[in-house]
Write an enzyme that holds these catalytic residues in place. Sequence first.
Site, short mmCIF file in Angstrom:
data_model
loop_
_atom_site.label_atom_id
_atom_site.label_comp_id
_atom_site.label_asym_id
_atom_site.label_seq_id
_atom_site.Cartn_x
_atom_site.Cartn_y
_atom_site.Cartn_z
N HIS A 178 -8.91 -5.63 6.47
CA HIS A 178 -9.55 -5.54 5.15
C HIS A 178 -10.56 -6.69 5.01
CE1 HIS A 178 -10.08 -5.49 0.81
NE2 HIS A 178 -9.54 -4.29 0.80
N LYS A 203 -3.13 -5.14 -3.09
CA LYS A 203 -3.59 -6.50 -2.80
C LYS A 203 -2.51 -7.50 -3.25
CE LYS A 203 -8.26 -4.91 -3.56
NZ LYS A 203 -9.64 -5.29 -3.57
N ASN A 256 -4.03 0.20 -2.44
CA ASN A 256 -3.85 -1.16 -1.92
C ASN A 256 -3.66 -2.09 -3.12
OD1 ASN A 256 -4.06 -3.68 -0.74
ND2 ASN A 256 -6.26 -3.53 -0.33
N GLU A 289 -11.16 -8.60 2.71
CA GLU A 289 -10.62 -9.81 2.07
C GLU A 289 -9.85 -10.65 3.09
OE1 GLU A 289 -8.72 -7.87 -1.26
OE2 GLU A 289 -10.69 -7.39 -2.08
N SER A 329 -14.34 0.60 -5.30
CA SER A 329 -14.47 0.96 -6.72
C SER A 329 -14.28 2.46 -6.99
CB SER A 329 -15.82 0.48 -7.27
OG SER A 329 -15.88 -0.94 -7.25
N GLU A 388 -15.41 0.62 3.87
CA GLU A 388 -15.43 -0.06 2.57
C GLU A 388 -16.58 -1.05 2.53
OE1 GLU A 388 -11.25 -0.08 0.72
OE2 GLU A 388 -11.36 -1.77 2.08
N GLY A 405 -14.07 -3.88 -5.67
CA GLY A 405 -13.71 -4.60 -6.88
C GLY A 405 -14.89 -4.94 -7.78
#
Length: 254
Positions: free
Chosen positions: A93, A12, A10, A95, A212, A167, A173
């Site tokens: 996701h 992003k 991904n 985010e 990660s 996730e 991250g």
Amino acid sequence: MSQRPYIVGNWKMNGSRAMLAEARAIDRAAQRYPDVEIALAPPYPFIGALRDAVSAIGVGGQDCHTAAKGAHTGDVSAAMLADIGADFVILGHSERRRDHGEGDALVRAKAEAALAAGLGVIVCVGETLEERDAGKAEAVVARQVEGSVPAGEGAAVAAGRLALAYEPVWAIGTGRVAAVEDVIAMHAAVREKLAAIYGEDADKIRILYGGSVNGENAAGLLGAEGVGGALVGGASLTADAFLPIVAAASQPEG
Ligand code: PEP
């Protein structure tokens, strides 16, 4: 892992035309790992060019609208992703849940639209650190799974076009990876929830871990029971970082 492991990068909101060189390098190397399904999800502007640049890996989007077309400035439909050559789309996701206030019902509607448009779908779920510390991780994730996965499109699910990505938000991250035993426990809980929803068709749904993942920790995570692959952010941006994860997923026979 009974199905081919699925390793998805991904990107992003990272990428450029110059970065297509990384995708090409990943694509060339992919031919060495036929037992692994590999894919990249770049930002919208690069999907078409990345599609043209690769042949052995899948290409996907990072979001889509619920509608096929219409007055939705700035949005992109699943049909458009399919038309430009995308194979799949990542939905829900954390985010997007955070930045755009996306909730489970919207993620479900997007997943149904994407499957109807012929795309594969990766639905993302995961708890925050506060939720984990409060002992609510499994309950939160179970609720997200129940609310976010498609209620229709059963044939697409049976055909293996739906994947789940667990996730934990606190692992994305941050360099902080979930403990393997916690990943195993959560994947089992997600599997149980999917079986309650889809019955035997749930066997076709791969459950990926994300948070990660890198070349050092990939073997431990991908070898964990119930882990069907990885959704990779930061370490998917270069071939040098991404390919060791692919190699860790590969278990050629013989
Ligand atoms: C992600 O974006 O889905 C992700 C898991 O990111 P990272 O690998 O950078 O933690």
